[in-house]
Scaffold this motif. Structure first.
Motif, PDB file in Angstrom:
ATOM      1  N   LEU A 188     -13.812  -0.422   4.766  1.00 24.91           N
ATOM      2  CA  LEU A 188     -13.494   0.428   5.915  1.00 24.91           C
ATOM      3  C   LEU A 188     -13.338   1.868   5.423  1.00 24.91           C
ATOM      4  O   LEU A 188     -12.252   2.284   5.015  1.00 24.91           O
ATOM      5  CB  LEU A 188     -12.207  -0.064   6.585  1.00 24.91           C
ATOM      6  CG  LEU A 188     -11.585   0.762   7.710  1.00 24.91           C
ATOM      7  CD1 LEU A 188     -12.579   1.007   8.828  1.00 24.91           C
ATOM      8  CD2 LEU A 188     -10.342   0.075   8.242  1.00 24.91           C
ATOM      9  N   PRO A 189     -14.427   2.643   5.429  1.00 24.36           N
ATOM     10  CA  PRO A 189     -14.387   3.987   4.848  1.00 24.36           C
ATOM     11  C   PRO A 189     -13.777   5.023   5.790  1.00 24.36           C
ATOM     12  O   PRO A 189     -14.454   5.925   6.294  1.00 24.36           O
ATOM     13  CB  PRO A 189     -15.860   4.275   4.572  1.00 24.36           C
ATOM     14  CG  PRO A 189     -16.590   3.504   5.622  1.00 24.36           C
ATOM     15  CD  PRO A 189     -15.781   2.268   5.872  1.00 24.36           C
ATOM     16  N   ALA A 190     -12.486   4.895   6.027  1.00 22.03           N
ATOM     17  CA  ALA A 190     -11.770   5.816   6.912  1.00 22.03           C
ATOM     18  C   ALA A 190     -10.535   6.340   6.197  1.00 22.03           C
ATOM     19  O   ALA A 190      -9.794   5.567   5.584  1.00 22.03           O
ATOM     20  CB  ALA A 190     -11.376   5.106   8.201  1.00 22.03           C
ATOM     21  N   GLY A 191     -10.290   7.643   6.304  1.00 19.23           N
ATOM     22  CA  GLY A 191      -9.223   8.273   5.537  1.00 19.23           C
ATOM     23  C   GLY A 191      -7.885   8.359   6.229  1.00 19.23           C
ATOM     24  O   GLY A 191      -6.866   8.602   5.575  1.00 19.23           O
ATOM     25  N   ALA A 200       1.824   1.655  21.212  1.00 18.61           N
ATOM     26  CA  ALA A 200       1.592   3.041  21.619  1.00 18.61           C
ATOM     27  C   ALA A 200       1.500   3.906  20.364  1.00 18.61           C
ATOM     28  O   ALA A 200       2.253   3.706  19.410  1.00 18.61           O
ATOM     29  CB  ALA A 200       2.724   3.540  22.504  1.00 18.61           C
ATOM     30  N   PRO A 201       0.594   4.881  20.323  1.00 12.33           N
ATOM     31  CA  PRO A 201       0.415   5.703  19.116  1.00 12.33           C
ATOM     32  C   PRO A 201       1.666   6.516  18.789  1.00 12.33           C
ATOM     33  O   PRO A 201       2.371   6.993  19.680  1.00 12.33           O
ATOM     34  CB  PRO A 201      -0.737   6.639  19.497  1.00 12.33           C
ATOM     35  CG  PRO A 201      -1.421   5.992  20.648  1.00 12.33           C
ATOM     36  CD  PRO A 201      -0.372   5.218  21.377  1.00 12.33           C
ATOM     37  N   THR A 202       1.919   6.653  17.482  1.00  8.60           N
ATOM     38  CA  THR A 202       3.032   7.487  17.026  1.00  8.60           C
ATOM     39  C   THR A 202       2.531   8.575  16.086  1.00  8.60           C
ATOM     40  O   THR A 202       2.484   9.744  16.473  1.00  8.60           O
ATOM     41  CB  THR A 202       4.117   6.631  16.351  1.00  8.60           C
ATOM     42  OG1 THR A 202       3.531   5.861  15.286  1.00  8.60           O
ATOM     43  CG2 THR A 202       4.775   5.691  17.352  1.00  8.60           C
ATOM     44  N   ASP A 203       2.108   8.208  14.874  1.00  6.01           N
ATOM     45  CA  ASP A 203       1.754   9.199  13.869  1.00  6.01           C
ATOM     46  C   ASP A 203       0.377   8.914  13.272  1.00  6.01           C
ATOM     47  O   ASP A 203       0.042   7.760  12.967  1.00  6.01           O
ATOM     48  CB  ASP A 203       2.779   9.209  12.728  1.00  6.01           C
ATOM     49  CG  ASP A 203       4.180   9.513  13.236  1.00  6.01           C
ATOM     50  OD1 ASP A 203       4.370  10.600  13.803  1.00  6.01           O
ATOM     51  OD2 ASP A 203       5.062   8.643  13.073  1.00  6.01           O
ATOM     52  N   LEU A 204      -0.387   9.975  13.075  1.00  4.61           N
ATOM     53  CA  LEU A 204      -1.666   9.884  12.362  1.00  4.61           C
ATOM     54  C   LEU A 204      -1.408  10.268  10.912  1.00  4.61           C
ATOM     55  O   LEU A 204      -0.984  11.388  10.622  1.00  4.61           O
ATOM     56  CB  LEU A 204      -2.698  10.832  12.983  1.00  4.61           C
ATOM     57  CG  LEU A 204      -4.104  10.792  12.378  1.00  4.61           C
ATOM     58  CD1 LEU A 204      -4.747   9.428  12.567  1.00  4.61           C
ATOM     59  CD2 LEU A 204      -4.974  11.895  13.000  1.00  4.61           C
ATOM     60  N   VAL A 205      -1.651   9.326   9.984  1.00 10.42           N
ATOM     61  CA  VAL A 205      -1.313   9.538   8.579  1.00 10.42           C
ATOM     62  C   VAL A 205      -2.508   9.204   7.700  1.00 10.42           C
ATOM     63  O   VAL A 205      -3.457   8.519   8.117  1.00 10.42           O
ATOM     64  CB  VAL A 205      -0.093   8.675   8.158  1.00 10.42           C
ATOM     65  CG1 VAL A 205       1.111   8.989   9.029  1.00 10.42           C
ATOM     66  CG2 VAL A 205      -0.428   7.194   8.200  1.00 10.42           C
ATOM     67  N   GLU A 206      -2.461   9.691   6.467  1.00 13.46           N
ATOM     68  CA  GLU A 206      -3.468   9.310   5.477  1.00 13.46           C
ATOM     69  C   GLU A 206      -3.308   7.827   5.140  1.00 13.46           C
ATOM     70  O   GLU A 206      -2.185   7.317   5.066  1.00 13.46           O
ATOM     71  CB  GLU A 206      -3.315  10.154   4.219  1.00 13.46           C
ATOM     72  CG  GLU A 206      -3.470  11.652   4.438  1.00 13.46           C
ATOM     73  CD  GLU A 206      -4.883  12.034   4.868  1.00 13.46           C
ATOM     74  OE1 GLU A 206      -5.848  11.439   4.333  1.00 13.46           O
ATOM     75  OE2 GLU A 206      -5.013  12.921   5.734  1.00 13.46           O
ATOM     76  N   VAL A 207      -4.440   7.154   4.931  1.00 16.24           N
ATOM     77  CA  VAL A 207      -4.359   5.728   4.614  1.00 16.24           C
ATOM     78  C   VAL A 207      -3.822   5.486   3.203  1.00 16.24           C
ATOM     79  O   VAL A 207      -3.285   4.414   2.915  1.00 16.24           O
ATOM     80  CB  VAL A 207      -5.727   5.024   4.759  1.00 16.24           C
ATOM     81  CG1 VAL A 207      -6.201   5.054   6.197  1.00 16.24           C
ATOM     82  CG2 VAL A 207      -6.770   5.617   3.818  1.00 16.24           C
ATOM     83  N   ALA A 208      -3.953   6.477   2.332  1.00 19.74           N
ATOM     84  CA  ALA A 208      -3.459   6.321   0.961  1.00 19.74           C
ATOM     85  C   ALA A 208      -1.981   5.976   0.968  1.00 19.74           C
ATOM     86  O   ALA A 208      -1.176   6.642   1.628  1.00 19.74           O
ATOM     87  CB  ALA A 208      -3.704   7.594   0.159  1.00 19.74           C
ATOM     88  N   GLY A 209      -1.625   4.915   0.277  1.00 21.12           N
ATOM     89  CA  GLY A 209      -0.233   4.496   0.209  1.00 21.12           C
ATOM     90  C   GLY A 209       0.205   3.585   1.325  1.00 21.12           C
ATOM     91  O   GLY A 209       1.355   3.131   1.338  1.00 21.12           O
ATOM     92  N   THR A 210      -0.677   3.304   2.291  1.00 21.46           N
ATOM     93  CA  THR A 210      -0.369   2.364   3.363  1.00 21.46           C
ATOM     94  C   THR A 210      -1.061   1.032   3.065  1.00 21.46           C
ATOM     95  O   THR A 210      -1.951   0.959   2.217  1.00 21.46           O
ATOM     96  CB  THR A 210      -0.858   2.883   4.730  1.00 21.46           C
ATOM     97  OG1 THR A 210      -2.282   2.732   4.800  1.00 21.46           O
ATOM     98  CG2 THR A 210      -0.468   4.340   4.933  1.00 21.46           C
ATOM     99  N   THR A 232      -9.585   7.038  11.707  1.00 18.93           N
ATOM    100  CA  THR A 232     -10.516   8.156  11.824  1.00 18.93           C
ATOM    101  C   THR A 232     -10.660   8.789  10.438  1.00 18.93           C
ATOM    102  O   THR A 232     -10.202   8.234   9.447  1.00 18.93           O
ATOM    103  CB  THR A 232     -10.051   9.164  12.898  1.00 18.93           C
ATOM    104  OG1 THR A 232     -11.117  10.078  13.174  1.00 18.93           O
ATOM    105  CG2 THR A 232      -8.799   9.915  12.466  1.00 18.93           C
ATOM    106  N   GLY A 233     -11.310   9.965  10.381  1.00 20.98           N
ATOM    107  CA  GLY A 233     -11.677  10.484   9.069  1.00 20.98           C
ATOM    108  C   GLY A 233     -12.724   9.579   8.443  1.00 20.98           C
ATOM    109  O   GLY A 233     -12.683   9.286   7.247  1.00 20.98           O
ATOM    110  N   VAL A 234     -13.657   9.127   9.276  1.00 12.94           N
ATOM    111  CA  VAL A 234     -14.671   8.163   8.861  1.00 12.94           C
ATOM    112  C   VAL A 234     -15.755   8.884   8.056  1.00 12.94           C
ATOM    113  O   VAL A 234     -16.439   9.760   8.578  1.00 12.94           O
ATOM    114  CB  VAL A 234     -15.280   7.452  10.084  1.00 12.94           C
ATOM    115  CG1 VAL A 234     -16.362   6.472   9.663  1.00 12.94           C
ATOM    116  CG2 VAL A 234     -14.198   6.739  10.882  1.00 12.94           C
TER     117      VAL A 234
END
Length: 298
Positions: free
Chosen positions: A172-175, A185-195, A215-217
Motif C-alpha cells: 500500500l504505497p501511501a504516505g 468519523a475522521p480526526t487526524d491526518l498523520v504520516e503512516v511512519a510509526g503507525t 492519501t499521499g499515494v
C-alpha cells in the motif's frame, strides 16, 4: 434484477444491475473478488459503485453553498450517511458485448434524481471492460441539473487472495493515513511512519485491523498476495488521490476492501478534494482489477 456476463483475456466477469456492481470476477477459474449470490442481497457493498459520495457523511448532514442538507442515514449504529445514493438501486444496461477470448464489455446507466438531502440531478454511466490487462471500470458522471452539485466517487471491491485476510501480504504505497474516532468519523491526518498502517514496505497484515483512508499515494496500485495467488487494483492517483482499505475485522466477510476514492470520508463537510460539478460538467474515473504474479517487492 438481470446479470450480465462478459469475458476476455482469460477473465470472466458478471455485472449486476443492482448497484451497477461487479458481482463476480475470475481469472482462469480463480475468484479475484468476493462474490455474492445472483439476486443479492449485496453484502458489505461488495463490488458496488459509490456515488455521489464515497465513504461517510458524518451525521448525515452537510452545508453546501450556505444550505444545510440532511441525507438519509443508512449506518444507524454510527449515525452516518454511507457510500452515496446508488449502491442499492437498479441500473439499466445500455450496451453489452461478450466475446470469449476477446474484449467483452458492458455499460450501465443510472440517474440520481433530486432529493431533499441532495437536490441535484446527476447522470451516471459505468462501463466494465475486460482484456488481457484485467477488468477496467470507468465511471462517468455529468451534472444534468440546473445547480452546482458536490460530488465524489469510488468503487467497493473486496479483493481475494485466499480465505484468510490476516495471511495476505499487502503493498500500500501511501504516505498518510486518516485516523478516526470510535464512530469512524475522521480526526487526524498523520504520516503512516510509526503507525500500524505503514504498508509501503509490503508485509503480512496479521492481526492489524484496518478500516482507514490513505492519501499521499506515490503509485495508484494496491497489491495483495495470499495462498491462492495475487490480485491488484490500479488507478490514476491524480484522479483518485485517496484509497480506503478495510480488513473487515469482525465482519465475517472474506477479502480485503480496497476503495480508490476522489475524496476522503466526510468531504461534504471538510471540503477536502471535494468535486463541485457545475451544470453540464463531467467527471470520469477509471480503475482496473487484475491478477498479479509479480512479487510485491517488484
Amino acid at each position: 434484477m438481470p446479470d450480465y456476463t462478459i469475458a476476455g483475456g482469460g477473465y470472466q466477469a458478471t455485472i449486476s444491475e443492482r448497484g451497477g456492481a461487479l458481482r463476480v470476477l475470475r481469472h482462469e477459474g480463480r475468484d479475484l473478488v468476493t462474490s455474492w449470490p445472483e439476486g443479492g442481497p449485496v453484502p458489505y457493498y461488495s463490488g458496488t459503485v459509490l456515488a455521489p459520495w464515497p465513504n461517510r457523511v458524518v451525521g448525515g448532514t452537510y452545508v453546501f453553498e450556505g444550505q444545510r442538507r440532511h441525507l438519509p442515514v443508512n449506518e444507524p449504529d454510527r449515525g452516518h450517511a454511507l457510500h452515496g445514493l446508488v449502491s442499492g438501486l437498479d441500473w439499466k444496461c445500455a450496451e453489452l458485448l461478450s466475446v470469449e477470448d476477446h474484449h467483452g464489455h458492458v455499460r450501465l446507466t443510472h440517474v440520481v434524481e433530486p432529493t431533499e438531502g441532495y437536490p441535484h440531478r446527476i447522470a451516471l454511466e459505468v462501463r466494465h471492460s475486460l482484456s488481457e490487462e484485467g477488468l477496467s471500470t470507468t465511471l462517468t458522471a455529468q451534472n444534468v441539473g440546473e445547480t452546482a452539485a458536490p460530488y465524489g466517487c469510488g468503487p467497493h471491491p473486496w479483493l481475494l487472495a485466499g480465505p484468510d485476510v490476516t495471511a495476505y501480504e499487502l503493498s500500500l504505497p501511501a504516505g498518510r493515513v486518516l485516523l478516526t474516532d470510535d464512530l469512524l468519523a475522521p480526526t487526524d491526518l498523520v504520516e503512516v511512519a510509526g503507525t500500524p498502517y505503514d504498508f509501503r514496505t509490503p508485509h503480512v497484515i496479521g492481526d492489524t485491523a484496518v478500516d482507514h483512508a490513505f492519501t499521499g499515494v506515490t503509485e495508484g496500485r494496491v497489491r495483495a498476495l495470499g495462498p491462492e495467488g495475487g490480485v491488484e487494483i490500479t488507478w490514476d492517483p491524480a484522479v483518485l488521490p485517496w484509497v480506503q482499505v478495510c480488513t473487515g475485522t469482525g465482519l465475517g466477510h472474506r477479502g480485503l476492501a480496497v476503495e480508490p476514492m476522489t475524496c476522503p470520508p466526510d468531504a461534504f463537510n471538510s471540503g477536502t478534494d471535494l468535486i463541485v460539478l457545475q451544470p453540464g460538467d463531467k467527471h470520469e474515473a477509471t480503475w482496473t482489477i487484475a491478477v498479479t504474479t509479480a512479487s510485491l517487492e517488484g
